[in-house]
Design an enzyme around this catalytic site. Structure first.
Site, mmCIF file in Angstrom:
data_model
loop_
_atom_site.group_PDB
_atom_site.id
_atom_site.type_symbol
_atom_site.label_atom_id
_atom_site.label_comp_id
_atom_site.label_asym_id
_atom_site.label_seq_id
_atom_site.Cartn_x
_atom_site.Cartn_y
_atom_site.Cartn_z
ATOM 1 N N SER A 78 0.823 -1.156 0.094
ATOM 2 C CA SER A 78 -0.032 -0.026 0.053
ATOM 3 C C SER A 78 0.777 1.342 0.100
ATOM 4 O O SER A 78 0.346 2.439 -0.072
ATOM 5 C CB SER A 78 -1.005 -0.094 1.103
ATOM 6 N N LYS A 98 -6.647 3.910 8.304
ATOM 7 C CA LYS A 98 -5.952 4.921 7.614
ATOM 8 C C LYS A 98 -6.552 6.322 7.582
ATOM 9 O O LYS A 98 -6.007 7.219 7.791
ATOM 10 C CB LYS A 98 -5.465 4.340 5.971
#
EC number: 3.4.21.53
Length: 786
Positions: A682, A725
């Protein structure tokens, strides 16, 4: 040996084993060619006996005189020699006959000193005590035969000591100084005497213990005989009658026949065993354990859905998804109970969902389990599985082992006092496995609704019905949970709290709890919402509220000091008071902007075991062969993402507006916080953006965070942990987030307040990321060089 100290040339008879010290008289078999040549060379009847030390000879040998010689029954020649003194080997020489000849320097004992005589007297007493302790009283004659004024000869008597190794005897032979020699043997003798006295004491204690056991056994048998004659065998009889009554009660209550049969069988063994039998205690422990289980106890569920929701709302702020799932589970149980009453003949499969609460520390997973139990009116038991590596911790030990006991599941049922408690399996992601078995495999039967109605603990050896137990599990991460166990769990994610939720939790839950813990009344101290928000934003940086509670506890402790010192009450803590109470803020919203002010630094978003977090990527370039170096304790996947990012920039240099010369350099990509392991795809677009920023001189915007996997063609692929996140970006003060386009549906999990406070850009190509994240080229020209 003559008293002269002039060097002499002597033949050497090497001793393959053993050591000869003066004035020993020994028999030596001449089994080697060296030994036979030494005997033939000793024409004057003297030779030098030198022991071997490994492959070499000792530095000092014993000068020996041949007393007699003869032939053994096997035909081997043997000598009887008497050691007369010591001689130091100075050098090898060529002798008049074949064999090994050396130049030997006789070393005399000299007149002993007063200290040597004193040590000799102590050594004589120690040796006598040692020989008496070991039972070697015949050696007293040898001691008596040694001149009291010759301590050196007394020390050399250790040559006959059978327990003294050859290495120590060689050391004794090479110790020429009398005082040092006596001190050496005295130390060995004291050591041996202490060991002999200890062994004698242990032997005496063991013998006395056996005598005591035999005496106790005899007295017990006599006591049993007396009791039988008097008809006073009540104690054992009362225990058996008590067990029998409890077993009869279980049978009458409808407990399974196999359980009752096993109990009656073990009670019969217990009744026949003598009271002093060790196995009787084991059987008694098993009976107590099995009868201690609540076979007939069950609590009635409180199936009021609205009341359950009220309990959950009172105990926890936020976590709506978790609360909804728990309420759904209660609603299904309520309907099933009602349908069973209306149509009892229709079989209905029990719902097999095992809820697993997954999230970072401090978000309230354990307390949620307690709330579920309270809303149902059930008992609550927590079973901690962190660090468990022994399968017997789950299934119990087999009864053949000493110290065997039931497993944690059976103990939890006994502790709860009912057969249908709420059991929280805490930290299932930290269960290990080794040579003692795999506890996670044992949990498969516990958590499988198709099997756990006949769960068998190795210690109990009877079926234990766990079908009515409501199991909940908690974990911080999913990666370490084995696949088969994960398949039996329904995952509910607790990703953390927003800033507003933390303020509410602090006001409604944490502050009252900490006030009570520090003996402060509600009317004595108050924290304003502004102060609570300042603590949340400036002094904590976590997904949960554990550190927040610690900080609030510190504030209240300092307030307690003031009140105890006579300060007026009530005390109101406002935002301006926090500098005196907690110090300056540890976290500021300007941190990201400061870090990304120079080209080559980008802000990524990641998920760790402690929840979501911001992740800075730093890049630099230097002259040298074109290469890429990546540092920061990264896994293979993240290193591959860095190579993909650089390859994309090189293959699209015209789009990025970078010349070929700038790309033909050595690049270094670094992830700070190197002590924290990091891996995953990611960070791909973050590394690409950082490299593009470095090469173009355009800094990355300080208010933007990003996450997404990048491919060689520049596609941005979806990732996991979107909610965690985005919450981390919000906590760090970011206002914009770049996400893969295919992660758009995941934004529904993000709290509405956070979605409104942040701008989310959904992209599917890395070129879009660069347009959004990099400052305009005109601004870059005015920015200072990196």
């Amino acid at each position: 040996m003559p008293s002269s100290t002039e060097p002499r040339t002597l033949p050497v008879l090497p001793l393959p084993e053993g050591v000869v010290l003066p004035p020993m008289v020994v028999t030596i078999a001449l089994e080697s060619d060296e030994a036979r040549r030494a005997f033939e060379a000793a024409d004057d009847g003297e030779l030098l006996l030198v022991p071997r030390v490994g492959r070499d000879l000792a530095r000092v040998g014993a000068v020996a005189r041949i007393e007699s010689s003869g032939t053994l029954p096997g035909g081997t020649v043997a000598l009887v020699v008497r050691a007369t003194g010591r001689a130091r080997v100075s050098a090898g020489v060529v002798g008049p006959t074949p064999g090994l000849w050396v130049e030997a320097e006789p070393v005399g004992a000299g007149e002993p000193t007063d200290e040597a005589r004193r040590l000799g007297a102590e050594l004589r007493a120690t040796l006598r005590a040692l020989f008496e302790t070991l039972g070697g009283r015949g050696l007293g004659a040898a001691l008596a035969g040694v001149d009291a004024d010759d301590p050196g000869a007394l020390a050399d008597l250790a040559g006959w000591w059978p327990d003294l190794g050859d290495e120590r005897k060689v050391e004794l032979l090479e110790t020429v100084d009398v005082e040092a020699r006596v001190a050496l043997v005295l130390g060995w003798a004291k050591e041996a005497l202490a060991e002999a006295e200890l062994a004698d004491k242990i032997s005496t204690d063991v013998r006395e213990g056996i005598d005591d056991q035999q005496r106790e056994m005899l007295l017990r048998r006599q006591m049993e005989a007396i009791r039988k004659e008097l008809g006073d065998d009540a104690d054992a009889g009362e225990a058996v009658d008590s067990y029998r009554e409890r077993i009869d009660a279980l049978e009458a209550a409808g407990v399974a026949d196999d359980v009752v049969a096993a109990l009656r069988k073990e009670l019969g063994r217990f009744e026949r065993m003598p009271e002093q039998s060790m196995e009787r205690g084991w059987v008694e422990g098993w009976l107590d354990t099995v009868l201690g289980l609540p076979w007939t106890e069950r609590t009635d569920d409180v199936l009021d859905v609205e009341a359950a929701r009220a309990v959950l709302d009172a105990d926890h702020t936020g976590l709506d998804e978790v609360k909804d799932r728990i309420v759904e589970m209660l609603a299904v149980r309520k309907l099933r109970a009602e349908r069973d009453v209306e149509d009892p003949g229709t079989p209905r499969r029990r719902p097999g969902a095992i809820l697993a609460l997954v999230g970072p520390p401090g978000v309230g997973k354990t307390s949620l389990g307690e709330s579920v139990a309270r809303s149902l009116g059930r008992s609550f038991v927590r079973v901690s599985l962190g660090g468990v590596r022994d399968e017997a911790e789950i299934r119990g030990h087999r009864r053949t082992y000493v110290g065997a006991q039931a497993g944690r599941i059976a103990k939890a049922i006994a502790e709860a006092g009912t057969m249908n408690p709420v059991v929280l399996l805490d930290e299932v992601d930290k269960v290990g496995s080794d040579w003692r078995g795999d506890p996670s495999a044992a949990l498969l039967e516990v958590l499988d609704p198709a099997q756990n109605h006949t769960f068998r603990d190795h210690y109990l050896e009877v079926d234990l019905d766990l079908s009515d137990v409501l199991f909940l599990a908690t974990a911080n991460v999913l990666d370490t949970i084995p696949g088969p166990l994960l398949d039996r769990l329904e995952l509910i994610s607790l990703d953390g709290y927003t800033e507003d939720e933390k303020v509410t939790i602090a006001r409604d839950h944490l502050v009252p709890r900490q006030r009570a813990a520090h003996a402060l009344g509600e009317d004595e101290v108050t924290l304003t919402d502004a102060a609570l928000r300042a603590v949340v934003t400036g002094h904590t940086h976590e997904a949960g509220v554990r550190e927040l509670e610690r900080r609030l506890g510190r504030v209240l402790r300092k307030v307690a000091v003031r009140i105890a010192g006579g300060a007026a009450t009530p005390v109101t803590v406002d935002e301006d008071d926090l500098v005196d109470l907690l110090g300056r803020p540890r976290f500021t919203a300007e941190e990201v902007a400061d870090r990304t002010a120079v080209p080559g630094v980008a802000t990524g978003l990641a998920v760790t075991g402690a929840g979501g977090d911001v992740l800075f990527v730093e890049t630099t370039a230097m002259d040298g062969e074109a290469s890429l170096q990546v540092t920061g304790q990264l896994g293979d996947v993240m290193r591959e993402s860095a190579e993909i990012a650089l390859s994309w920039v090189r293959s699209h240099r015209d789009e990025v507006d970078v010349d070929a010369e700038a790309l033909a350099r050595r690049f270094h990509v670094h992830f700070p916080a190197g002590a924290v392991p990091k891996d995953g795809p990611s960070a791909g677009i973050t590394m690409t953006t950082a490299l593009a920023s470095l090469l173009t001189g355009r800094p990355v915007r300080g208010d933007v965070g990003m996450t997404g996997e990048v491919t060689l063609s520049g596609r941005v692929l979806p990732i996991g942990g979107v909610k965690q996140k985005v919450l981390a970006a919000h906590r760090a003060g970011l206002t914009e987030v770049i996400l893969p386009a295919r992660n758009g549906p995941d934004l529904d999990d993000v709290p509405e307040a956070v979605r409104q406070a942040m701008t989310v850009h959904l992209v599917d190509d890395v070129a879009q990321v660069l347009d959004l994240a990099l400052t305009p080229a005109t601004s870059a020209d005015e920015a200072p060089a990196a």
